[in-house]
Design a protein around this motif. Structure first.
Motif, PDB file in Angstrom:
ATOM      1  N   ALA B 268      45.877  28.409  12.089  1.00 50.89           N
ATOM      2  CA  ALA B 268      44.406  27.403  12.484  1.00 50.89           C
ATOM      3  C   ALA B 268      44.916  25.926  12.369  1.00 50.89           C
ATOM      4  O   ALA B 268      44.164  25.323  13.256  1.00 50.89           O
ATOM      5  N   LEU B 269      45.900  25.706  11.618  1.00 48.47           N
ATOM      6  CA  LEU B 269      46.014  24.214  11.756  1.00 48.47           C
ATOM      7  C   LEU B 269      46.713  24.023  12.898  1.00 48.47           C
ATOM      8  O   LEU B 269      46.494  22.843  13.227  1.00 48.47           O
ATOM      9  N   ALA B 270      47.702  24.632  13.499  1.00 48.56           N
ATOM     10  CA  ALA B 270      48.260  24.182  14.545  1.00 48.56           C
ATOM     11  C   ALA B 270      47.363  24.048  15.770  1.00 48.56           C
ATOM     12  O   ALA B 270      47.317  23.029  16.480  1.00 48.56           O
ATOM     13  N   ILE B 271      46.420  24.977  15.851  1.00 48.09           N
ATOM     14  CA  ILE B 271      45.388  24.652  16.919  1.00 48.09           C
ATOM     15  C   ILE B 271      44.521  23.374  16.728  1.00 48.09           C
ATOM     16  O   ILE B 271      44.259  22.567  17.505  1.00 48.09           O
ATOM     17  N   PHE B 272      44.081  23.341  15.455  1.00 49.32           N
ATOM     18  CA  PHE B 272      43.123  22.108  15.069  1.00 49.32           C
ATOM     19  C   PHE B 272      44.104  20.753  15.231  1.00 49.32           C
ATOM     20  O   PHE B 272      43.506  19.842  15.688  1.00 49.32           O
ATOM     21  N   ILE B 273      45.434  20.793  14.675  1.00 55.52           N
ATOM     22  CA  ILE B 273      46.085  19.544  14.970  1.00 55.52           C
ATOM     23  C   ILE B 273      46.299  19.203  16.429  1.00 55.52           C
ATOM     24  O   ILE B 273      46.111  18.025  16.958  1.00 55.52           O
ATOM     25  N   ALA B 274      46.622  20.075  17.252  1.00 57.96           N
ATOM     26  CA  ALA B 274      46.612  19.946  18.603  1.00 57.96           C
ATOM     27  C   ALA B 274      45.398  19.567  19.293  1.00 57.96           C
ATOM     28  O   ALA B 274      45.692  18.589  20.089  1.00 57.96           O
ATOM     29  N   ALA B 275      44.469  20.018  18.891  1.00 57.49           N
ATOM     30  CA  ALA B 275      43.074  19.658  19.217  1.00 57.49           C
ATOM     31  C   ALA B 275      43.001  18.129  19.299  1.00 57.49           C
ATOM     32  O   ALA B 275      42.599  17.374  19.973  1.00 57.49           O
ATOM     33  N   GLY B 352      34.918  33.336  15.618  1.00 63.30           N
ATOM     34  CA  GLY B 352      33.807  32.808  15.750  1.00 63.30           C
ATOM     35  C   GLY B 352      34.063  31.088  15.805  1.00 63.30           C
ATOM     36  O   GLY B 352      33.127  30.296  16.558  1.00 63.30           O
ATOM     37  N   ASP B 353      34.775  30.622  14.989  1.00 63.04           N
ATOM     38  CA  ASP B 353      35.045  29.204  14.933  1.00 63.04           C
ATOM     39  C   ASP B 353      36.466  28.966  15.534  1.00 63.04           C
ATOM     40  O   ASP B 353      36.728  27.963  15.814  1.00 63.04           O
ATOM     41  N   ILE B 354      37.514  30.058  15.870  1.00 67.23           N
ATOM     42  CA  ILE B 354      38.492  29.712  16.323  1.00 67.23           C
ATOM     43  C   ILE B 354      38.396  29.384  17.959  1.00 67.23           C
ATOM     44  O   ILE B 354      39.335  28.511  18.254  1.00 67.23           O
ATOM     45  N   TRP B 355      37.751  30.183  18.324  1.00 69.30           N
ATOM     46  CA  TRP B 355      37.629  30.076  20.108  1.00 69.30           C
ATOM     47  C   TRP B 355      37.065  28.722  20.378  1.00 69.30           C
ATOM     48  O   TRP B 355      37.483  28.242  21.415  1.00 69.30           O
ATOM     49  N   PRO B 356      35.986  28.069  19.572  1.00 69.11           N
ATOM     50  CA  PRO B 356      35.517  26.746  20.181  1.00 69.11           C
ATOM     51  C   PRO B 356      36.438  25.830  19.863  1.00 69.11           C
ATOM     52  O   PRO B 356      36.744  24.846  20.744  1.00 69.11           O
ATOM     53  N   LEU B 357      37.445  25.781  19.005  1.00 72.47           N
ATOM     54  CA  LEU B 357      38.545  25.053  18.646  1.00 72.47           C
ATOM     55  C   LEU B 357      39.768  25.015  19.875  1.00 72.47           C
ATOM     56  O   LEU B 357      40.025  24.015  20.348  1.00 72.47           O
ATOM     57  N   LEU B 358      39.885  26.371  20.211  1.00 70.29           N
ATOM     58  CA  LEU B 358      40.946  26.496  21.252  1.00 70.29           C
ATOM     59  C   LEU B 358      40.224  26.011  22.619  1.00 70.29           C
ATOM     60  O   LEU B 358      41.056  25.403  23.172  1.00 70.29           O
ATOM     61  N   LEU B 359      39.030  26.375  22.991  1.00 74.08           N
ATOM     62  CA  LEU B 359      38.219  25.903  23.879  1.00 74.08           C
ATOM     63  C   LEU B 359      38.380  24.172  24.182  1.00 74.08           C
ATOM     64  O   LEU B 359      38.871  23.381  25.081  1.00 74.08           O
ATOM     65  N   MET B 361      40.109  22.147  22.768  1.00 74.50           N
ATOM     66  CA  MET B 361      42.028  21.894  22.732  1.00 74.50           C
ATOM     67  C   MET B 361      42.119  21.823  24.318  1.00 74.50           C
ATOM     68  O   MET B 361      42.646  20.655  24.882  1.00 74.50           O
ATOM     69  N   LEU B 362      41.836  22.879  24.881  1.00 75.55           N
ATOM     70  CA  LEU B 362      42.318  23.161  26.401  1.00 75.55           C
ATOM     71  C   LEU B 362      41.539  22.101  27.311  1.00 75.55           C
ATOM     72  O   LEU B 362      42.095  21.466  28.255  1.00 75.55           O
ATOM     73  N   VAL B 363      40.158  21.854  26.980  1.00 72.97           N
ATOM     74  CA  VAL B 363      39.291  21.005  27.906  1.00 72.97           C
ATOM     75  C   VAL B 363      39.925  19.865  27.711  1.00 72.97           C
ATOM     76  O   VAL B 363      40.200  18.957  28.581  1.00 72.97           O
ATOM     77  N   VAL B 364      40.114  19.449  26.398  1.00 71.52           N
ATOM     78  CA  VAL B 364      40.614  17.779  26.202  1.00 71.52           C
ATOM     79  C   VAL B 364      41.746  17.595  26.817  1.00 71.52           C
ATOM     80  O   VAL B 364      42.122  16.558  27.501  1.00 71.52           O
ATOM     81  N   MET B 365      42.848  18.592  26.755  1.00 74.45           N
ATOM     82  CA  MET B 365      44.119  18.329  27.294  1.00 74.45           C
ATOM     83  C   MET B 365      43.997  18.280  28.689  1.00 74.45           C
ATOM     84  O   MET B 365      44.792  17.559  29.312  1.00 74.45           O
ATOM     85  N   GLY B 366      43.175  19.168  29.229  1.00 76.28           N
ATOM     86  CA  GLY B 366      42.825  18.838  30.636  1.00 76.28           C
ATOM     87  C   GLY B 366      42.591  17.542  31.188  1.00 76.28           C
ATOM     88  O   GLY B 366      43.078  16.900  32.090  1.00 76.28           O
ATOM     89  N   ILE B 367      41.438  17.134  30.461  1.00 81.66           N
ATOM     90  CA  ILE B 367      41.104  15.640  30.598  1.00 81.66           C
ATOM     91  C   ILE B 367      42.164  14.838  30.564  1.00 81.66           C
ATOM     92  O   ILE B 367      42.375  13.766  31.526  1.00 81.66           O
ATOM     93  N   ALA B 368      42.873  14.829  29.446  1.00 84.99           N
ATOM     94  CA  ALA B 368      44.096  13.735  29.344  1.00 84.99           C
ATOM     95  C   ALA B 368      45.072  13.961  30.589  1.00 84.99           C
ATOM     96  O   ALA B 368      45.513  12.847  30.913  1.00 84.99           O
ATOM     97  N   LEU B 369      45.399  14.901  30.944  1.00 85.32           N
ATOM     98  CA  LEU B 369      46.412  15.271  31.934  1.00 85.32           C
ATOM     99  C   LEU B 369      45.824  14.629  33.267  1.00 85.32           C
ATOM    100  O   LEU B 369      46.539  14.125  34.099  1.00 85.32           O
ATOM    101  N   VAL B 370      44.712  14.966  33.520  1.00 86.38           N
ATOM    102  CA  VAL B 370      43.856  14.330  34.818  1.00 86.38           C
ATOM    103  C   VAL B 370      43.988  12.860  34.584  1.00 86.38           C
ATOM    104  O   VAL B 370      44.267  12.188  35.504  1.00 86.38           O
TER     105      VAL B 370
END
Lengths: 309, 377
Positions: B268-275, B352-359, B361-370
């Motif tokens: 959980a920490l890894a996902i949260f930190i990456a987000a 139920g709280d893991i997937w919002p974190l993952l989502l 993270m992915l959305v924000v990384m996408g924004i950052a890359l664009v």
């Protein structure tokens, strides 16, 4: 290698907002030559260099750098070009070795350690390789930057005012290095404000306010100018300069110690203007070719008021 | 185009590590911030949230049970959101944090009530956040004295008055003593990580722009993804160092229990930190200088601390504030870390709280890359 062009661009235009910084820029640089890029501050030299290496996208025009399209193949251009920025842009909180090591990694170089060792040895910095780059003097920073730019053995070197603020000895060493590299087939485009450096180039391009005003060898640029110059030598030239300033027919008067350069575009008018002073004692008058600097100041003339006004 | 190169990622990674090591002050801050904050936030701010979700496990469908639930809702503290069919189902709802209370009415409640045996009701409360449930529990203990006065008529009138006709047995689950620091300290992990991770990446990239090294970086054959991964990876390591500091303090100074699995927590920490790092990276693609990066970080950080359920009980906030809270990674991480440490929940229950974190993270990384600049335009 003869006849092949390292840079071949036409119609390059760049706008920042409503301001056109580079207008319809054309240049064809054959491989293995050293070209000088001159012009006043803000003339678009840096912008042009950045467009050539894919750092800025041109608003108009197209062309190739080392055979790669500057619009679509920036990645390939970046792999084969060494770009030395005007401001030192390596990491001041990394040591000399760490900076070079970083560059070598970024270019995925084989035999990284050996390449870095050689570069450090060539710089003569083997003993100081662990010193932070931020602690180096201006001249050494510039040498480090050059070493880092040529580490990946680029085919084209773009140098943006590499010798600004560097002492004459370091500048001379730097140019020796540039010519050695050019002798090995590297193409170099270097921007500078120094006339003596311009004279070391195979060709020069003079850019002012986004437009190329002159190009060719130094002699061609001087011969193609419509400027006539008289050189006066004597102890009292400073006073004479004051008197001549602004006289009709005289466009430029500049003092170089005991020498005075007087230039104008209308030969007859120029001679009429200086006639009353020709017989002053203690002065020697010689009709001469204008110097490169005279020509550049003259070329800039029509634009100067536009900018300061 | 060239593929992603591990060598180029390594180049950025190694460079960042060296720079991190040289920047002693920042490194000291990274270690000092958690300790200072732990001491500062040792005590929570209490509040009085209402309408807490409650599950009912009614095994005795009588008029009394209906009156009781109505009376509970009337206190304002409870909203019956689930009617469960068994103890197991109710426990699951509590463990996942879906409900804060589980009220069990035993099968023979009305019969024993009528006989005057003063039967008991079981009220189980999620006490991980004691401030959120304390007032509700106080309210429920008042109920027995009055709730059935309307129903106890005729022959049953004698059961009115004191002593109350039945008992409510309250079980504080997960944090039986209601120790505030049990709730605050795990929550601090999220707050500290949000602050330092976002800020540090935001600054790491903006610094390149300010120092003029960005021009060089862009002139080299580095791709945005390579720069992002190379820059983010060292800070994940740093994030773990911080968490270690907080956890050691949590276990030693505050005696916070660790009921769940360390492995689950580190995932959980890894996902949260990456987000958080990707948020920082995105900020750096917008900010012109380090000051702006700092301001934007705080713009993100304040809601993360105030609306995530760290400072104030999440369920005490108005709906619109909860909606903002749900969009913040810290809110979800807060539930995850409390779930793992205090309830012993696993990743499956907390999905139920893991997937919002993952989502996120992915959305924000996408924004950052664009948004990452490929040129100096």
């Amino acid at each position: 290698m003869n006849g092949e062009l390292a840079i071949d661009v036409a119609g390059l235009t760049k706008k920042f907002g409503s301001r056109t910084v580079v207008k319809d820029f054309n240049i064809q640089v054959p491989k293995g030559q050293v070209w000088g890029f001159l012009g006043p501050n803000g003339s678009g030299k840096t912008t042009t260099i950045r467009m050539l290496c894919g750092l800025l996208l041109p608003d108009g025009g197209q062309g190739k750098c080392l055979g790669y399209d500057i619009r679509t193949q920036a990645a390939q251009i970046k792999r084969n070009v060494g770009y030395m920025t005007q401001r030192f842009s390596f990491y001041e909180d990394l040591s000399i070795r760490e900076n070079l090591d970083f560059v070598a990694r970024v270019y995925d170089m084989k035999g990284r350690k050996q390449a870095v060792d050689e570069a450090i040895a060539q710089l003569g910095l083997t003993k100081r390789q662990d010193q932070l780059a931020g602690e180096l003097s201006g001249g050494w920073k510039q040498r480090l930057a050059l070493a880092a730019c040529i580490l990946h053995r680029p085919q084209l070197l773009l140098l943006d005012e590499p010798t600004a603020g560097v002492d004459p000895q370091a500048r001379r060493d730097f140019w020796e290095e540039i010519h050695t590299l050019a002798g090995q087939g590297l193409t170099v485009l270097v921007s500078t404000h120094y006339m003596d450096e311009a004279e070391r180039c195979d060709r020069i391009v003079y850019l002012a306010y986004g437009t190329v005003l002159a190009r060719g060898t130094v002699d061609e640029v001087i011969d193609n100018s419509d400027l006539f110059t008289w050189i006066v030598t004597g102890e009292e030239v400073r006073g004479l300069a004051q008197e001549l300033h602004g006289k009709p027919g005289i466009d430029q008067v500049s003092v170089f110690g005991v020498t005075l350069h007087i230039s104008g575009t209308d030969q007859a008018a120029l001679e009429r203007a200086i006639a009353p002073y020709r017989n002053r004692p203690g002065l020697t008058w010689t009709k001469s070719k204008p110097s490169l600097e005279d020509v550049f100041i003259h070329l800039m003339g029509p634009f100067r008021e536009q900018v300061t006004g | 185009m060239f593929g992603i190169s591990f060598g180029r990622i390594a180049a950025v990674f190694v460079k960042e590590l060296i720079q991190m090591r040289r920047d002693r002050l920042t490194f000291a801050m990274i270690i000092a911030i958690p300790i200072v904050q732990l001491v500062l936030f040792g005590y929570a701010i209490n509040s009085d949230p209402k309408h807490l979700p409650t599950a009912l496990n009614v095994q005795d469908n009588s008029v009394f049970a209906r009156s009781l639930t109505a009376a509970m809702q009337n206190t304002g503290y409870f909203t019956i959101t689930h009617i469960v069919k068994g103890e197991r189902e109710g426990q699951d709802l509590l463990a996942s944090g879906t409900v804060a209370f589980l009220l069990t009415v035993p099968p023979d409640f009305s019969r024993r009530l009528a006989r005057g045996e003063r039967p008991s009701l079981l009220m189980e409360a999620d006490a991980t956040d004691p401030a959120a449930t304390a007032n509700a529990m106080a309210a429920v203990s008042q109920l027995p004295a009055t709730v059935f006065n309307n129903d106890l008529k005729g022959a049953l009138t004698s059961l009115q008055a004191t002593p109350p006709p039945f008992n409510v047995v309250v079980h504080r689950l997960y944090n039986p003593e209601g120790i505030t620091s049990y709730n605050v300290v795990p929550g601090l992990i999220g707050v500290i990580l949000t602050m330092t991770m976002v800020l540090i990446t935001a600054l790491a990239v903006t610094r390149e722009v300010e120092r003029g090294t960005m021009e060089n970086l862009l002139a080299m054959p580095l791709q945005p993804f390579e720069v992002m991964v190379g820059k983010i990876a060292p800070y994940i390591v740093m994030g773990y160092i911080q968490v270690t500091v907080v956890l050691i303090a949590a276990l030693l100074l505050f005696g916070v229990p660790m009921l769940g699995s360390w492995f689950d927590l580190s995932i959980a920490l890894a996902i949260f930190i990456a987000a958080n790092l990707s948020i920082g990276f995105t900020i750096s693609t917008v900010a012109q200088n380090q000051l702006q990066a700092m301001q934007m970080t705080f713009f993100f950080f304040l809601p993360s601390i105030l609306l995530s359920g760290f400072m104030f009980p999440f369920r005490g906030m108005p709906v619109w504030a909860q909606a903002i809270g749900e969009a913040l990674p810290n809110t979800h991480f807060m539930r995850i870390v409390r779930g793992i440490m205090l309830k012993g929940a696993g990743l499956g229950e907390l999905f139920g709280d893991i997937w919002p974190l993952l989502l996120f993270m992915l959305v924000v990384m996408g924004i950052a890359l664009v948004r990452y600049r490929r040129t100096l335009d």
